[in-house]
Design an enzyme around this catalytic site. Structure first.
Site, PDB file in Angstrom:
ATOM      1  N   ARG A  75     -30.042   3.539  -1.189  1.00  0.00           N
ATOM      2  CA  ARG A  75     -28.818   2.736  -1.287  1.00  0.00           C
ATOM      3  C   ARG A  75     -28.969   1.518  -0.378  1.00  0.00           C
ATOM      4  O   ARG A  75     -29.837   1.477   0.504  1.00  0.00           O
ATOM      5  CB  ARG A  75     -27.590   3.525  -0.778  1.00  0.00           C
ATOM      6  CG  ARG A  75     -27.153   4.713  -1.614  1.00  0.00           C
ATOM      7  CD  ARG A  75     -26.608   4.310  -2.972  1.00  0.00           C
ATOM      8  NE  ARG A  75     -26.095   5.461  -3.702  1.00  0.00           N
ATOM      9  CZ  ARG A  75     -26.832   6.304  -4.415  1.00  0.00           C
ATOM     10  NH1 ARG A  75     -28.140   6.126  -4.484  1.00  0.00           N
ATOM     11  NH2 ARG A  75     -26.287   7.314  -5.071  1.00  0.00           N
TER      12      ARG A  75
ATOM     13  N   ALA B 245     -20.204  -1.192  -7.667  1.00  0.00           N
ATOM     14  CA  ALA B 245     -21.550  -0.986  -8.223  1.00  0.00           C
ATOM     15  C   ALA B 245     -21.633   0.328  -8.991  1.00  0.00           C
ATOM     16  O   ALA B 245     -22.577   0.532  -9.762  1.00  0.00           O
ATOM     17  CB  ALA B 245     -22.568  -0.985  -7.091  1.00  0.00           C
TER      18      ALA B 245
ATOM     19  N   ARG C 228     -30.009   2.814  -5.753  1.00  0.00           N
ATOM     20  CA  ARG C 228     -29.104   1.689  -6.027  1.00  0.00           C
ATOM     21  C   ARG C 228     -29.316   0.629  -4.963  1.00  0.00           C
ATOM     22  O   ARG C 228     -29.446   0.932  -3.781  1.00  0.00           O
ATOM     23  CB  ARG C 228     -27.645   2.156  -6.013  1.00  0.00           C
ATOM     24  CG  ARG C 228     -26.676   1.005  -6.229  1.00  0.00           C
ATOM     25  CD  ARG C 228     -25.258   1.489  -6.418  1.00  0.00           C
ATOM     26  NE  ARG C 228     -25.095   2.196  -7.668  1.00  0.00           N
ATOM     27  CZ  ARG C 228     -24.190   3.154  -7.865  1.00  0.00           C
ATOM     28  NH1 ARG C 228     -23.404   3.534  -6.878  1.00  0.00           N
ATOM     29  NH2 ARG C 228     -24.091   3.726  -9.042  1.00  0.00           N
TER      30      ARG C 228
ATOM     31  N   LYS D  47     -13.695   1.469 -13.212  1.00  0.00           N
ATOM     32  CA  LYS D  47     -13.949   0.126 -12.668  1.00  0.00           C
ATOM     33  C   LYS D  47     -14.373  -0.824 -13.785  1.00  0.00           C
ATOM     34  O   LYS D  47     -13.947  -1.972 -13.829  1.00  0.00           O
ATOM     35  CB  LYS D  47     -15.032   0.191 -11.584  1.00  0.00           C
ATOM     36  CG  LYS D  47     -14.547   0.780 -10.261  1.00  0.00           C
ATOM     37  CD  LYS D  47     -13.553  -0.153  -9.615  1.00  0.00           C
ATOM     38  CE  LYS D  47     -13.126   0.293  -8.237  1.00  0.00           C
ATOM     39  NZ  LYS D  47     -11.969  -0.449  -7.739  1.00  0.00           N
TER      40      LYS D  47
ATOM     41  N   ASP E 289       0.862  -1.189   0.000  1.00  0.00           N
ATOM     42  CA  ASP E 289       0.000   0.000   0.000  1.00  0.00           C
ATOM     43  C   ASP E 289       0.899   1.239   0.000  1.00  0.00           C
ATOM     44  O   ASP E 289       2.029   1.199   0.478  1.00  0.00           O
ATOM     45  CB  ASP E 289      -0.926   0.020   1.227  1.00  0.00           C
ATOM     46  CG  ASP E 289      -2.175   0.871   1.010  1.00  0.00           C
ATOM     47  OD1 ASP E 289      -3.282   0.317   1.006  1.00  0.00           O
ATOM     48  OD2 ASP E 289      -2.030   2.117   0.834  1.00  0.00           O
TER      49      ASP E 289
ATOM     50  N   TYR F  43     -15.005   7.315 -11.941  1.00  0.00           N
ATOM     51  CA  TYR F  43     -14.649   6.175 -11.081  1.00  0.00           C
ATOM     52  C   TYR F  43     -15.337   4.903 -11.586  1.00  0.00           C
ATOM     53  O   TYR F  43     -14.724   3.840 -11.692  1.00  0.00           O
ATOM     54  CB  TYR F  43     -15.065   6.510  -9.641  1.00  0.00           C
ATOM     55  CG  TYR F  43     -15.002   5.368  -8.652  1.00  0.00           C
ATOM     56  CD1 TYR F  43     -13.782   4.870  -8.203  1.00  0.00           C
ATOM     57  CD2 TYR F  43     -16.177   4.793  -8.142  1.00  0.00           C
ATOM     58  CE1 TYR F  43     -13.729   3.821  -7.280  1.00  0.00           C
ATOM     59  CE2 TYR F  43     -16.135   3.759  -7.229  1.00  0.00           C
ATOM     60  CZ  TYR F  43     -14.914   3.282  -6.793  1.00  0.00           C
ATOM     61  OH  TYR F  43     -14.865   2.248  -5.883  1.00  0.00           O
TER      62      TYR F  43
ATOM     63  N   LYS G 229     -21.514  12.441  12.373  1.00  0.00           N
ATOM     64  CA  LYS G 229     -22.298  13.660  12.601  1.00  0.00           C
ATOM     65  C   LYS G 229     -23.159  13.521  13.856  1.00  0.00           C
ATOM     66  O   LYS G 229     -23.294  14.460  14.644  1.00  0.00           O
ATOM     67  CB  LYS G 229     -23.189  13.953  11.383  1.00  0.00           C
ATOM     68  CG  LYS G 229     -22.385  14.448  10.180  1.00  0.00           C
ATOM     69  CD  LYS G 229     -23.265  14.633   8.959  1.00  0.00           C
ATOM     70  CE  LYS G 229     -22.413  14.881   7.720  1.00  0.00           C
ATOM     71  NZ  LYS G 229     -23.202  15.267   6.554  1.00  0.00           N
TER      72      LYS G 229
ATOM     73  N   ASP H  60       3.617   2.381 -10.184  1.00  0.00           N
ATOM     74  CA  ASP H  60       4.965   2.179 -10.713  1.00  0.00           C
ATOM     75  C   ASP H  60       5.174   0.681 -11.014  1.00  0.00           C
ATOM     76  O   ASP H  60       5.173  -0.141 -10.094  1.00  0.00           O
ATOM     77  CB  ASP H  60       5.972   2.681  -9.659  1.00  0.00           C
ATOM     78  CG  ASP H  60       7.406   2.417 -10.067  1.00  0.00           C
ATOM     79  OD1 ASP H  60       7.630   1.858 -11.159  1.00  0.00           O
ATOM     80  OD2 ASP H  60       8.299   2.753  -9.270  1.00  0.00           O
TER      81      ASP H  60
HETATM   82  P1  NAD Z   1      -9.570   2.413   0.753  1.00  0.00           P
HETATM   83  O1  NAD Z   1      -9.342   3.748   0.125  1.00  0.00           O
HETATM   84  O2  NAD Z   1      -9.646   2.351   2.228  1.00  0.00           O
HETATM   85  O3  NAD Z   1      -8.478   1.377   0.251  1.00  0.00           O
HETATM   86  C1  NAD Z   1      -7.788   1.516  -0.955  1.00  0.00           C
HETATM   87  C2  NAD Z   1      -6.299   1.465  -0.644  1.00  0.00           C
HETATM   88  O4  NAD Z   1      -5.572   1.592  -1.873  1.00  0.00           O
HETATM   89  C3  NAD Z   1      -5.842   2.614   0.269  1.00  0.00           C
HETATM   90  O5  NAD Z   1      -5.233   2.114   1.440  1.00  0.00           O
HETATM   91  C4  NAD Z   1      -4.857   3.374  -0.595  1.00  0.00           C
HETATM   92  O6  NAD Z   1      -3.764   3.920   0.124  1.00  0.00           O
HETATM   93  C5  NAD Z   1      -4.406   2.294  -1.570  1.00  0.00           C
HETATM   94  N1  NAD Z   1      -3.817   2.908  -2.757  1.00  0.00           N
HETATM   95  C6  NAD Z   1      -4.345   3.923  -3.504  1.00  0.00           C
HETATM   96  N2  NAD Z   1      -3.484   4.270  -4.467  1.00  0.00           N
HETATM   97  C7  NAD Z   1      -2.397   3.460  -4.322  1.00  0.00           C
HETATM   98  C8  NAD Z   1      -1.162   3.362  -5.015  1.00  0.00           C
HETATM   99  N3  NAD Z   1      -0.887   4.152  -6.055  1.00  0.00           N
HETATM  100  N4  NAD Z   1      -0.261   2.441  -4.609  1.00  0.00           N
HETATM  101  C9  NAD Z   1      -0.538   1.641  -3.526  1.00  0.00           C
HETATM  102  N5  NAD Z   1      -1.683   1.706  -2.844  1.00  0.00           N
HETATM  103  C10 NAD Z   1      -2.603   2.599  -3.231  1.00  0.00           C
HETATM  104  O7  NAD Z   1     -10.898   1.835   0.092  1.00  0.00           O
HETATM  105  P2  NAD Z   1     -11.779   0.559   0.462  1.00  0.00           P
HETATM  106  O8  NAD Z   1     -13.096   1.081   0.850  1.00  0.00           O
HETATM  107  O9  NAD Z   1     -11.044  -0.342   1.353  1.00  0.00           O
HETATM  108  O10 NAD Z   1     -11.938  -0.103  -0.992  1.00  0.00           O
HETATM  109  C11 NAD Z   1     -11.144  -1.196  -1.432  1.00  0.00           C
HETATM  110  C12 NAD Z   1     -11.501  -1.527  -2.874  1.00  0.00           C
HETATM  111  O11 NAD Z   1     -12.894  -1.820  -2.979  1.00  0.00           O
HETATM  112  C13 NAD Z   1     -11.240  -0.372  -3.847  1.00  0.00           C
HETATM  113  O12 NAD Z   1     -10.787  -0.894  -5.060  1.00  0.00           O
HETATM  114  C14 NAD Z   1     -12.609   0.244  -4.032  1.00  0.00           C
HETATM  115  O13 NAD Z   1     -12.712   0.904  -5.274  1.00  0.00           O
HETATM  116  C15 NAD Z   1     -13.498  -0.984  -3.947  1.00  0.00           C
HETATM  117  N6  NAD Z   1     -14.866  -0.630  -3.526  1.00  0.00           N
HETATM  118  C16 NAD Z   1     -15.111  -0.211  -2.268  1.00  0.00           C
HETATM  119  C17 NAD Z   1     -16.407   0.107  -1.894  1.00  0.00           C
HETATM  120  C18 NAD Z   1     -16.742   0.573  -0.500  1.00  0.00           C
HETATM  121  O14 NAD Z   1     -17.918   0.789  -0.212  1.00  0.00           O
HETATM  122  N7  NAD Z   1     -15.789   0.734   0.413  1.00  0.00           N
HETATM  123  C19 NAD Z   1     -17.454  -0.002  -2.817  1.00  0.00           C
HETATM  124  C20 NAD Z   1     -17.167  -0.427  -4.099  1.00  0.00           C
HETATM  125  C21 NAD Z   1     -15.860  -0.756  -4.451  1.00  0.00           C
END
Ligand code: NAD
Length: 333
Positions: free
Chosen positions: A222, A121, A296, A155, A32, A151, A202, A55
């Protein structure tokens, strides 16, 4: 010992997933760009590699030949205040696409046995989500595509990256579309938090007799899934033979005002709701009210059919579990 890699394990869902895999006896490597905010690394993994996965050199170092399962959750993302204002569109698309392009290719190079990808979603077309009482989020409704955010487009594109690598290079993939995951140890303030965390925060900050602000008219709908059930569903999908994409979410649809009322009732305080939208919102925040689609809800029939399991926790149970953790963060400020 099964060797697993969790990309994005410094984040909310990735942290919970890594912890569960470690508790089950797997060797867990996390990568991460940031440390986990709420857990010490020893609690959730054996190795933590801090690096930027956009990278390709970093991705090459992180993914090793011993990897049995890789979980790709790293993404540039946040709640409505991050995704729907338009201000982060270029970064969201550029960063997350690069991560997924790098990861899919490297998984083939290193012959990783199975790869999970977390879609969202938000990739479903806006035209099926205009009626708050009757949204259509069946997996087969994805095309013709028309997500309401960049976004969502990213996806959808990344799902196609993993599916293309599956077809052309026999990469063994599992793809899930998450619907609003919430719970403890998640972002709860700062603009990247999701609706359940924002409502609880809140309410915790409010005093008896106050009102809390809820974005939009409050009638948008939702569904929300507790992170423990999300992790369980991911692990079950990984053990199944079904590639997906498949929804992982709850089918308990509520309006945003109903969500706020659940948080208010848990607090036991007498608090009212003030909906803010239109010009009033724009004047206060400097951008249009970022409420997303009108309706949704997850549709779980395909998951049930192919994986043979269903989520069962109510939204209220999940909120009761999350409330004390956010309350503690608020009290520690
Ligand atoms: P989050 O933001 O807590 O976790 C994503 C992690 O990716 C973060 O810790 C961030 O530091 C890391 N990251 C971002 N850019 C990076 C990079 N360049 N290099 C290394 N690490 C990087 O989000 P989350 O809620 O835990 O979501 C996890 C996954 O699930 C994501 O792909 C998100 O799109 C997907 N998702 C989440 C939800 C939700 O409700 N939380 C809903 C739909 C999809």
């Amino acid at each position: 010992m099964k060797s697993v890699i969790v990309l994005g394990g410094g984040g909310f869902i990735g942290g919970h997933l890594a912890k569960r895999l470690k508790d089950e006896g797997c060797h867990v490597r996390i990568a991460d760009i940031k440390n986990h905010e709420f857990w010490n690394h020893e609690e959730i993994c054996h190795e933590f590699i801090k690096c930027d996965l956009t990278d390709p050199k970093a991705v090459e170092l992180v993914i090793n030949e011993e990897c049995d399962e890789l979980y790709q959750l790293a993404a540039d993302m946040g709640g409505a205040g991050y995704i729907f204002t338009g201000e982060n569109d270029a970064n969201v698309m550029h960063n997350s696409c690069l991560i997924n392009l790098n990861v899919a290719k490297e998984c083939v190079e290193k012959r990783v046995k199975k790869v999970f990808y977390s879609s969202s979603a938000c990739m479903y077309p806006e035209y099926n989500q205009l009626d708050p009482d009757n949204p259509n989020c069946t997996e087969s409704s994805a095309y013709p595509a028309n997500p309401d955010s960049e976004y969502g487009w990213e996806k959808l594109f990344s799902e196609r990256i993993f599916l293309a690598f599956s077809r052309n290079y026999k990469l063994n993939v599992r793809i899930a579309r998450f619907h609003n995951i919430f719970g403890p140890q998640g972002t709860w303030t700062g603009g990247k938090e999701k609706a359940p965390a924002a409502m609880i925060r809140k309410v915790c900050e409010a005093s008896e007799g106050d009102s809390i602000e809820v974005w939009g008219d409050g009638k948008q709908t939702r569904s929300f899934l507790h992170v423990a059930e999300c992790v369980e569903a991911v692990l079950r999908l990984m053990s199944s033979n079904f590639e997906g994409p498949v929804n992982i979410g709850s089918e308990e649809m509520v309006t945003i005002n109903e969500l706020a009322n659940i948080a208010i009732n848990i607090s036991g305080k007498s608090i009212s709701i003030k909906n803010i939208e239109g010009e009033e919102f724009k004047k206060k925040y400097g951008f249009p009210c970022p409420t997303g689609v009108r309706g949704r809800n997850s549709h779980n029939q395909l998951f049930k059919e192919k994986v043979g399991w269903s989520v069962s926790q109510t939204l209220e149970q999940g909120m009761i579990d999350t409330f004390p953790w956010i309350n503690k963060q608020v009290s520690n400020l």
